[in-house]
Scaffold this active site. Structure first.
Site, PDB file in Angstrom:
ATOM      1  N   ASP A   1      16.693  10.552  -8.421  1.00  0.00           N
ATOM      2  CA  ASP A   1      18.148  10.730  -8.304  1.00  0.00           C
ATOM      3  C   ASP A   1      18.667  10.579  -6.879  1.00  0.00           C
ATOM      4  O   ASP A   1      19.787  10.997  -6.579  1.00  0.00           O
ATOM      5  CB  ASP A   1      18.567  12.095  -8.856  1.00  0.00           C
ATOM      6  CG  ASP A   1      18.502  12.137 -10.378  1.00  0.00           C
ATOM      7  OD1 ASP A   1      18.427  11.062 -11.003  1.00  0.00           O
ATOM      8  OD2 ASP A   1      18.523  13.239 -10.942  1.00  0.00           O
TER       9      ASP A   1
ATOM     10  N   HIS B   1       0.822  -1.212   0.000  1.00  0.00           N
ATOM     11  CA  HIS B   1       0.000   0.000   0.000  1.00  0.00           C
ATOM     12  C   HIS B   1       0.859   1.267   0.000  1.00  0.00           C
ATOM     13  O   HIS B   1       0.345   2.376   0.096  1.00  0.00           O
ATOM     14  CB  HIS B   1      -0.910  -0.037   1.240  1.00  0.00           C
ATOM     15  CG  HIS B   1      -2.040   0.932   1.220  1.00  0.00           C
ATOM     16  ND1 HIS B   1      -2.219   1.887   2.197  1.00  0.00           N
ATOM     17  CD2 HIS B   1      -3.062   1.107   0.344  1.00  0.00           C
ATOM     18  CE1 HIS B   1      -3.294   2.597   1.934  1.00  0.00           C
ATOM     19  NE2 HIS B   1      -3.828   2.150   0.828  1.00  0.00           N
TER      20      HIS B   1
ATOM     21  N   LYS C   1       3.307   4.440  -1.032  1.00  0.00           N
ATOM     22  CA  LYS C   1       3.450   5.409  -2.119  1.00  0.00           C
ATOM     23  C   LYS C   1       4.748   6.158  -1.874  1.00  0.00           C
ATOM     24  O   LYS C   1       4.798   7.123  -1.089  1.00  0.00           O
ATOM     25  CB  LYS C   1       2.289   6.389  -2.156  1.00  0.00           C
ATOM     26  CG  LYS C   1       0.930   5.758  -2.485  1.00  0.00           C
ATOM     27  CD  LYS C   1       0.184   5.343  -1.265  1.00  0.00           C
ATOM     28  CE  LYS C   1      -1.203   4.822  -1.621  1.00  0.00           C
ATOM     29  NZ  LYS C   1      -1.892   4.261  -0.442  1.00  0.00           N
TER      30      LYS C   1
ATOM     31  N   LYS D   1      -3.586  10.679   5.333  1.00  0.00           N
ATOM     32  CA  LYS D   1      -3.229   9.878   6.501  1.00  0.00           C
ATOM     33  C   LYS D   1      -2.127  10.628   7.244  1.00  0.00           C
ATOM     34  O   LYS D   1      -0.966  10.597   6.840  1.00  0.00           O
ATOM     35  CB  LYS D   1      -2.703   8.492   6.087  1.00  0.00           C
ATOM     36  CG  LYS D   1      -3.627   7.716   5.122  1.00  0.00           C
ATOM     37  CD  LYS D   1      -3.135   7.841   3.729  1.00  0.00           C
ATOM     38  CE  LYS D   1      -3.718   6.860   2.749  1.00  0.00           C
ATOM     39  NZ  LYS D   1      -5.047   6.426   2.859  1.00  0.00           N
TER      40      LYS D   1
ATOM     41  N   ASP E   1       1.541  17.944  19.629  1.00  0.00           N
ATOM     42  CA  ASP E   1       2.265  18.855  20.536  1.00  0.00           C
ATOM     43  C   ASP E   1       3.320  19.731  19.858  1.00  0.00           C
ATOM     44  O   ASP E   1       4.336  20.079  20.485  1.00  0.00           O
ATOM     45  CB  ASP E   1       2.944  18.044  21.645  1.00  0.00           C
ATOM     46  CG  ASP E   1       1.943  17.505  22.668  1.00  0.00           C
ATOM     47  OD1 ASP E   1       0.759  17.845  22.562  1.00  0.00           O
ATOM     48  OD2 ASP E   1       2.364  16.745  23.551  1.00  0.00           O
TER      49      ASP E   1
ATOM     50  N   HIS F   1      -8.679  11.533   1.878  1.00  0.00           N
ATOM     51  CA  HIS F   1      -7.866  10.330   1.783  1.00  0.00           C
ATOM     52  C   HIS F   1      -6.529  10.491   2.510  1.00  0.00           C
ATOM     53  O   HIS F   1      -5.677   9.610   2.463  1.00  0.00           O
ATOM     54  CB  HIS F   1      -7.625   9.995   0.297  1.00  0.00           C
ATOM     55  CG  HIS F   1      -7.096   8.631   0.053  1.00  0.00           C
ATOM     56  ND1 HIS F   1      -5.829   8.389  -0.446  1.00  0.00           N
ATOM     57  CD2 HIS F   1      -7.657   7.396   0.226  1.00  0.00           C
ATOM     58  CE1 HIS F   1      -5.637   7.100  -0.574  1.00  0.00           C
ATOM     59  NE2 HIS F   1      -6.722   6.466  -0.174  1.00  0.00           N
TER      60      HIS F   1
END
Length: 472
Positions: free
Chosen positions: A220, A213, A215, A391, A396, A389
């Site tokens: 370079d 899952h 991404k 996450k 703090d 979508h």
């Protein structure tokens, strides 16, 4: 004995044997009970579902320790060269946790940009791809054969024609609907393209439940991206012509070494090729002013769910506030208990989810959790404008994280995930600002009486879906 009776007896033996297999696997009790109920009360289909989605393969040793050591060596040398590395005292327990559990190393002097929609992310990524001179590494869950996916693939093909090394790793289940000709076109142009754990019979059952899952995109070895966005038109175009709301981090600095390590381990996993040349870890001649970060991966084959452990450690150490965004809220008991403990300690805990998700079964399964969280004192916000979508977690003003990990059982326990944890006040404040801006576009769950007190049959449906939430 009639044939019908014989078939019934055989089926009961299979059911009992399957339930015993679930029990003997010694997984979380909630998950064991959920699978047991499905197998017992859903004839035939329940057993098939378990074989396809429930069989535990975590004990398989998929990457040898020797290969892992080799693939880690270059990033380790970059870590050692950080002569001025200073670990903030408040963050040290979290940093040490990740180093000890998965050898995820911290890197300082990183410039971190926060990109909050496709109109920011894709032009930035395409500019960096255009500037590539040595290599481009793509690790993505979904690579759609649509206008945006073709735009990215065209950019990659152009660089491959210039002699730049291009490698693409995509998840086979995430790209189930994508025809092979889309990827074959890139292969013909010299791009190395590999599916992650391709799902084919007879190995369908043991592979379909454990997906990559992540991404992660590296250019370079100097610029990297991590977050929640895939390559699909929905991120720039959705309902009412507005794309999904998501978050990506763009990183410049030695912290890209940790992204590179994550990609190269995944590449070895699927291709069995060790890419450990020093060109993948270039030296930074000029020091980049910026913060400290640490990229952490978790996988079902690991002995501990590292990212979930990190979330729990951060939540329990919070003093003032914790803000969380997730498209789904189906927390494990450990994470949920930590959130309840934090709010009971006087911490301002806020959780933001989309008002409408991309799957009714997940939305209904999450509603009882959201009500229980609201009753415990956690402020639940429902994001209105579009599908959220993103996450992320910020705590703090000193630590924040962004990546591919949802607040649900699948991300914490089943999927191959990656998050970057940033230990920098300036970045944490920017992430806090993003959350508060989204909060202005959200509706508090407390102001929605129909969601707080649903009708009987709605509540029954939600409770059934919550019972099955460990399997979603």
């Amino acid at each position: 004995m009639s044939l019908h009776t014989l078939i019934l007896i055989i089926y009961q033996v299979i059911v009992i044997s399957t339930i015993i297999h679930v029990v003997m696997d010694n997984r979380q009790p909630a998950k064991t009970m959920a699978w047991g109920l499905v197998i017992f009360f859903v004839p035939v289909a329940g057993i098939i579902a378990y074989l396809l989605f429930g069989v535990n393969t975590r004990r398989e040793r998929m990457v040898s320790q020797r290969s892992m050591d080799q693939l880690t060596r270059r990033s380790m040398s970059g870590f050692i060269e950080q002569g001025d590395l200073q670990l903030p005292e408040a963050s040290r327990p979290v940093i040490d946790l990740f180093v000890n559990q998965s050898f995820s190393l911290p890197f300082n002097n990183n410039k971190v940009d926060i990109l909050t929609d496709g109109y920011e992310f894709f032009p930035s990524l395409l500019r960096d791809i255009a500037s590539a001179r040595n290599h481009i590494h793509i690790d993505v869950y979904i690579f759609e054969d649509d206008a945006l996916g073709n735009l990215v693939s065209d950019a990659l093909i152009e660089k491959a024609r210039e002699g730049v090394e291009v490698r693409v790793l995509y998840d086979d289940v995430g790209c189930w609907s994508v025809k092979n000709r889309f990827f074959e076109r890139m292969r013909i142009e010299g791009i190395e393209v590999e599916p992650f754990m391709p799902v084919r019979f007879p190995t369908f059952a043991r592979k379909v439940n454990y997906r990559n899952h992540r991404k992660i995109f590296i250019i370079d070895g100097r610029v990297g991206y991590i977050g929640g966005m895939n390559f699909a038109l929905r991120y720039v175009k959705g309902r009412k012509q507005r794309g999904w709301r998501d978050t990506m981090l763009r990183i410049e600095g030695s912290g890209v070494y940790s992204l590179q390590r994550a990609f190269l381990v995944d590449w070895y996993f699927v291709d069995r090729t060790q890419l450990s040349d020093k060109k993948y870890y270039p030296r930074f001649e000029e020091e980049i002013a910026g913060g400290l970060l640490q990229t952490v991966t978790s996988a079902p084959l690991a002995p501990y769910p590292e990212i979930m452990q990190g979330y729990v450690r951060i939540i329990l150490s919070a003093k003032r506030y914790i803000y969380i965004q997730s498209p789904y809220f189906l927390p494990t008991e450990t994470v949920f208990f930590a959130l309840k403990t934090a709010v009971a300690s006087g911490v301002d805990v806020r959780v933001m989810v989309p008002r409408k998700t991309d799957g009714w079964f997940v939305e209904w399964g999450s509603r009882p959790y959201l009500r229980e969280a609201q009753e415990a004192g956690i402020q639940i916000l429902l994001y209105e404008p579009r599908f959220l979508h993103a996450k992320m977690l910020v705590c703090d003003d000193y630590i924040c994280t962004c990546g591919s990990t949802n607040i649900d059982f699948r991300s914490f326990l089943n999927n191959f995930e990656a998050n970057t944890f940033v230990y920098d006040e300036a970045v944490a404040r920017r992430m806090q600002h993003v959350f508060l801006h989204d909060a202005e576009l959200s509706t508090p769950l407390a102001s929605m009486p129909k969601r707080i007190h649903p009708r009987f049959f709605t509540r029954l449906g939600e409770s059934v879906m919550r019972l099955l939430s460990p399997l979603l």
